[in-house]
Design a protein around this motif. Sequence first.
Motif, PDB file in Angstrom:
ATOM      1  N   LEU A 136     -61.081  46.190 -11.125  1.00 25.90           N
ATOM      2  CA  LEU A 136     -60.770  44.759 -11.093  1.00 25.90           C
ATOM      3  C   LEU A 136     -59.534  44.448 -11.938  1.00 25.90           C
ATOM      4  O   LEU A 136     -58.702  43.608 -11.563  1.00 25.90           O
ATOM      5  CB  LEU A 136     -61.958  43.949 -11.593  1.00 25.90           C
ATOM      6  N   GLY A 137     -59.406  45.109 -13.078  1.00 23.36           N
ATOM      7  CA  GLY A 137     -58.236  44.904 -13.919  1.00 23.36           C
ATOM      8  C   GLY A 137     -56.957  45.344 -13.224  1.00 23.36           C
ATOM      9  O   GLY A 137     -55.921  44.669 -13.300  1.00 23.36           O
ATOM     10  N   ARG A 138     -57.022  46.457 -12.515  1.00 23.73           N
ATOM     11  CA  ARG A 138     -55.852  46.944 -11.782  1.00 23.73           C
ATOM     12  C   ARG A 138     -55.505  46.024 -10.627  1.00 23.73           C
ATOM     13  O   ARG A 138     -54.325  45.784 -10.348  1.00 23.73           O
ATOM     14  CB  ARG A 138     -56.122  48.367 -11.277  1.00 23.73           C
ATOM     15  N   LEU A 139     -56.527  45.509  -9.951  1.00 17.44           N
ATOM     16  CA  LEU A 139     -56.273  44.567  -8.861  1.00 17.44           C
ATOM     17  C   LEU A 139     -55.601  43.307  -9.394  1.00 17.44           C
ATOM     18  O   LEU A 139     -54.700  42.757  -8.746  1.00 17.44           O
ATOM     19  CB  LEU A 139     -57.578  44.209  -8.154  1.00 17.44           C
ATOM     20  N   SER A 140     -56.007  42.869 -10.566  1.00 19.23           N
ATOM     21  CA  SER A 140     -55.361  41.700 -11.177  1.00 19.23           C
ATOM     22  C   SER A 140     -53.887  41.963 -11.432  1.00 19.23           C
ATOM     23  O   SER A 140     -53.039  41.084 -11.218  1.00 19.23           O
ATOM     24  CB  SER A 140     -56.059  41.342 -12.498  1.00 19.23           C
ATOM     25  N   LEU A 141     -53.548  43.185 -11.846  1.00 20.35           N
ATOM     26  CA  LEU A 141     -52.153  43.540 -12.080  1.00 20.35           C
ATOM     27  C   LEU A 141     -51.370  43.566 -10.771  1.00 20.35           C
ATOM     28  O   LEU A 141     -50.202  43.166 -10.724  1.00 20.35           O
ATOM     29  CB  LEU A 141     -52.051  44.896 -12.779  1.00 20.35           C
ATOM     30  N   VAL A 142     -51.996  44.039  -9.695  1.00 16.61           N
ATOM     31  CA  VAL A 142     -51.341  44.053  -8.384  1.00 16.61           C
ATOM     32  C   VAL A 142     -50.978  42.633  -7.962  1.00 16.61           C
ATOM     33  O   VAL A 142     -49.836  42.346  -7.563  1.00 16.61           O
ATOM     34  CB  VAL A 142     -52.254  44.703  -7.322  1.00 16.61           C
ATOM     35  N   SER A 197     -45.816  50.883  -8.874  1.00 17.08           N
ATOM     36  CA  SER A 197     -46.240  51.971  -9.762  1.00 17.08           C
ATOM     37  C   SER A 197     -45.718  51.759 -11.173  1.00 17.08           C
ATOM     38  O   SER A 197     -46.451  51.893 -12.154  1.00 17.08           O
ATOM     39  CB  SER A 197     -45.748  53.318  -9.225  1.00 17.08           C
ATOM     40  N   ASN A 198     -44.437  51.442 -11.265  1.00 16.93           N
ATOM     41  CA  ASN A 198     -43.847  51.232 -12.583  1.00 16.93           C
ATOM     42  C   ASN A 198     -44.489  50.044 -13.294  1.00 16.93           C
ATOM     43  O   ASN A 198     -44.786  50.110 -14.491  1.00 16.93           O
ATOM     44  CB  ASN A 198     -42.341  51.028 -12.450  1.00 16.93           C
ATOM     45  N   TYR A 199     -44.732  48.976 -12.546  1.00 18.54           N
ATOM     46  CA  TYR A 199     -45.318  47.769 -13.162  1.00 18.54           C
ATOM     47  C   TYR A 199     -46.730  48.040 -13.670  1.00 18.54           C
ATOM     48  O   TYR A 199     -47.075  47.655 -14.789  1.00 18.54           O
ATOM     49  CB  TYR A 199     -45.336  46.637 -12.141  1.00 18.54           C
ATOM     50  N   ILE A 200     -47.537  48.711 -12.864  1.00 20.05           N
ATOM     51  CA  ILE A 200     -48.912  49.007 -13.269  1.00 20.05           C
ATOM     52  C   ILE A 200     -48.914  49.876 -14.518  1.00 20.05           C
ATOM     53  O   ILE A 200     -49.661  49.628 -15.474  1.00 20.05           O
ATOM     54  CB  ILE A 200     -49.681  49.710 -12.132  1.00 20.05           C
ATOM     55  N   PHE A 201     -48.074  50.902 -14.529  1.00 22.98           N
ATOM     56  CA  PHE A 201     -48.049  51.827 -15.659  1.00 22.98           C
ATOM     57  C   PHE A 201     -47.593  51.131 -16.938  1.00 22.98           C
ATOM     58  O   PHE A 201     -48.105  51.413 -18.029  1.00 22.98           O
ATOM     59  CB  PHE A 201     -47.133  53.007 -15.333  1.00 22.98           C
ATOM     60  N   GLN A 202     -46.635  50.212 -16.815  1.00 22.87           N
ATOM     61  CA  GLN A 202     -46.109  49.533 -17.994  1.00 22.87           C
ATOM     62  C   GLN A 202     -47.049  48.447 -18.514  1.00 22.87           C
ATOM     63  O   GLN A 202     -46.981  48.082 -19.694  1.00 22.87           O
ATOM     64  CB  GLN A 202     -44.744  48.903 -17.669  1.00 22.87           C
ATOM     65  N   ASN A 203     -47.936  47.936 -17.666  1.00 23.18           N
ATOM     66  CA  ASN A 203     -48.755  46.782 -18.060  1.00 23.18           C
ATOM     67  C   ASN A 203     -50.254  47.066 -18.102  1.00 23.18           C
ATOM     68  O   ASN A 203     -51.043  46.156 -18.336  1.00 23.18           O
ATOM     69  CB  ASN A 203     -48.493  45.621 -17.093  1.00 23.18           C
ATOM     70  N   LYS A 204     -50.657  48.282 -17.889  1.00 24.62           N
ATOM     71  CA  LYS A 204     -52.075  48.626 -17.931  1.00 24.62           C
ATOM     72  C   LYS A 204     -52.616  48.488 -19.351  1.00 24.62           C
ATOM     73  O   LYS A 204     -51.861  48.457 -20.337  1.00 24.62           O
ATOM     74  CB  LYS A 204     -52.272  50.057 -17.448  1.00 24.62           C
ATOM     75  N   THR A 205     -53.921  48.392 -19.456  1.00 20.04           N
ATOM     76  CA  THR A 205     -54.552  48.323 -20.770  1.00 20.04           C
ATOM     77  C   THR A 205     -54.462  49.689 -21.449  1.00 20.04           C
ATOM     78  O   THR A 205     -54.413  50.724 -20.766  1.00 20.04           O
ATOM     79  CB  THR A 205     -56.021  47.908 -20.642  1.00 20.04           C
ATOM     80  N   PRO A 206     -54.451  49.736 -22.773  1.00 17.49           N
ATOM     81  CA  PRO A 206     -54.299  51.013 -23.478  1.00 17.49           C
ATOM     82  C   PRO A 206     -55.374  52.042 -23.140  1.00 17.49           C
ATOM     83  O   PRO A 206     -55.121  53.250 -23.210  1.00 17.49           O
ATOM     84  CB  PRO A 206     -54.368  50.600 -24.956  1.00 17.49           C
ATOM     85  N   ASP A 207     -56.568  51.580 -22.766  1.00 14.43           N
ATOM     86  CA  ASP A 207     -57.653  52.519 -22.471  1.00 14.43           C
ATOM     87  C   ASP A 207     -57.713  52.925 -21.006  1.00 14.43           C
ATOM     88  O   ASP A 207     -58.621  53.649 -20.592  1.00 14.43           O
ATOM     89  CB  ASP A 207     -59.002  51.927 -22.896  1.00 14.43           C
ATOM     90  N   ASP A 208     -56.746  52.479 -20.201  1.00 16.54           N
ATOM     91  CA  ASP A 208     -56.694  52.835 -18.784  1.00 16.54           C
ATOM     92  C   ASP A 208     -55.826  54.077 -18.629  1.00 16.54           C
ATOM     93  O   ASP A 208     -54.652  54.078 -19.002  1.00 16.54           O
ATOM     94  CB  ASP A 208     -56.128  51.681 -17.958  1.00 16.54           C
ATOM     95  N   SER A 209     -56.388  55.133 -18.053  1.00 12.22           N
ATOM     96  CA  SER A 209     -55.684  56.415 -17.949  1.00 12.22           C
ATOM     97  C   SER A 209     -54.865  56.541 -16.666  1.00 12.22           C
ATOM     98  O   SER A 209     -54.310  57.614 -16.391  1.00 12.22           O
ATOM     99  CB  SER A 209     -56.692  57.572 -18.008  1.00 12.22           C
ATOM    100  N   ILE A 210     -54.750  55.478 -15.862  1.00  9.32           N
ATOM    101  CA  ILE A 210     -54.015  55.569 -14.607  1.00  9.32           C
ATOM    102  C   ILE A 210     -52.549  55.901 -14.863  1.00  9.32           C
ATOM    103  O   ILE A 210     -51.950  55.444 -15.850  1.00  9.32           O
ATOM    104  CB  ILE A 210     -54.141  54.259 -13.794  1.00  9.32           C
ATOM    105  N   THR A 211     -51.968  56.735 -13.994  1.00 13.10           N
ATOM    106  CA  THR A 211     -50.563  57.112 -14.107  1.00 13.10           C
ATOM    107  C   THR A 211     -49.799  56.577 -12.900  1.00 13.10           C
ATOM    108  O   THR A 211     -50.388  56.088 -11.934  1.00 13.10           O
ATOM    109  CB  THR A 211     -50.407  58.641 -14.169  1.00 13.10           C
ATOM    110  N   GLU A 212     -48.485  56.707 -12.945  1.00 16.18           N
ATOM    111  CA  GLU A 212     -47.662  56.241 -11.819  1.00 16.18           C
ATOM    112  C   GLU A 212     -47.961  57.013 -10.538  1.00 16.18           C
ATOM    113  O   GLU A 212     -47.832  56.477  -9.435  1.00 16.18           O
ATOM    114  CB  GLU A 212     -46.178  56.368 -12.170  1.00 16.18           C
TER     115      GLU A 212
END
Length: 211
Positions: free
Chosen positions: A109-115, A14-29
């Motif tokens: 797909l972008g989130r899966l790449s981060l995972v 959760s922390n990694y996704i939130f810190q590395n998401k793209t600026p236009d991605d509204s996903i939260t922890e």
Amino acid sequence: MIGLALKLLRDELSNYIFQNKTPDDSITEDDIILHNIALMESDSQADLNNKIVITLVNTEEESTLKNSSNIFRTPKNVKYVEPPVFLNLYILISTTLGQDLQDAYEFALGRLSLVIQFFQAKKSFTVKNSPFTTISGNNNISQENKEELKLNVELYTLTFEQINHLWGSLGGKQVPFAMYKVRLVSIKENSGQEVPLIEELVNNENVTNAN
């Protein structure tokens, strides 16, 4: 122990996704969740939209560690307990689509790449090397359980046939996903039978002959 293991992974991811998401991605922890992806097509579907969902899909005993000793010695006695069961957990990490997003599939797909990027960079997890998990500060979890959480995570590749069977059994439409094998989760019952140590042997045969 299974729940603690998956919560540890969820907290760190959760922390990694939130810190590395793209600026236009509204996903939260809070959008990285432990949940049953099979409920995606149920009435509660909205709860799983636009999320990263971690689902346990299988457990497997680690057969190479089955023959560990069941005898534990202390200064005063010996305790016989059944050896722990060492488990491998197979987890499905799905990046679901947001119904109201124009580029929902691209976001997924972008989130899966981060995972995949996260687990490529970090494969071993303990409470000590996981600073973002809430497990470390939870006084309701014993120190022993915290110390036993030692997980190794590896990407697990499915064949096309296995993928079809998996999503068919889950009863939902396929979304971007990755499967991981988590080694090893140890489960044990602390109860056992204590017996005193044998400190002296008496040869009754010799005593009988002497009489």
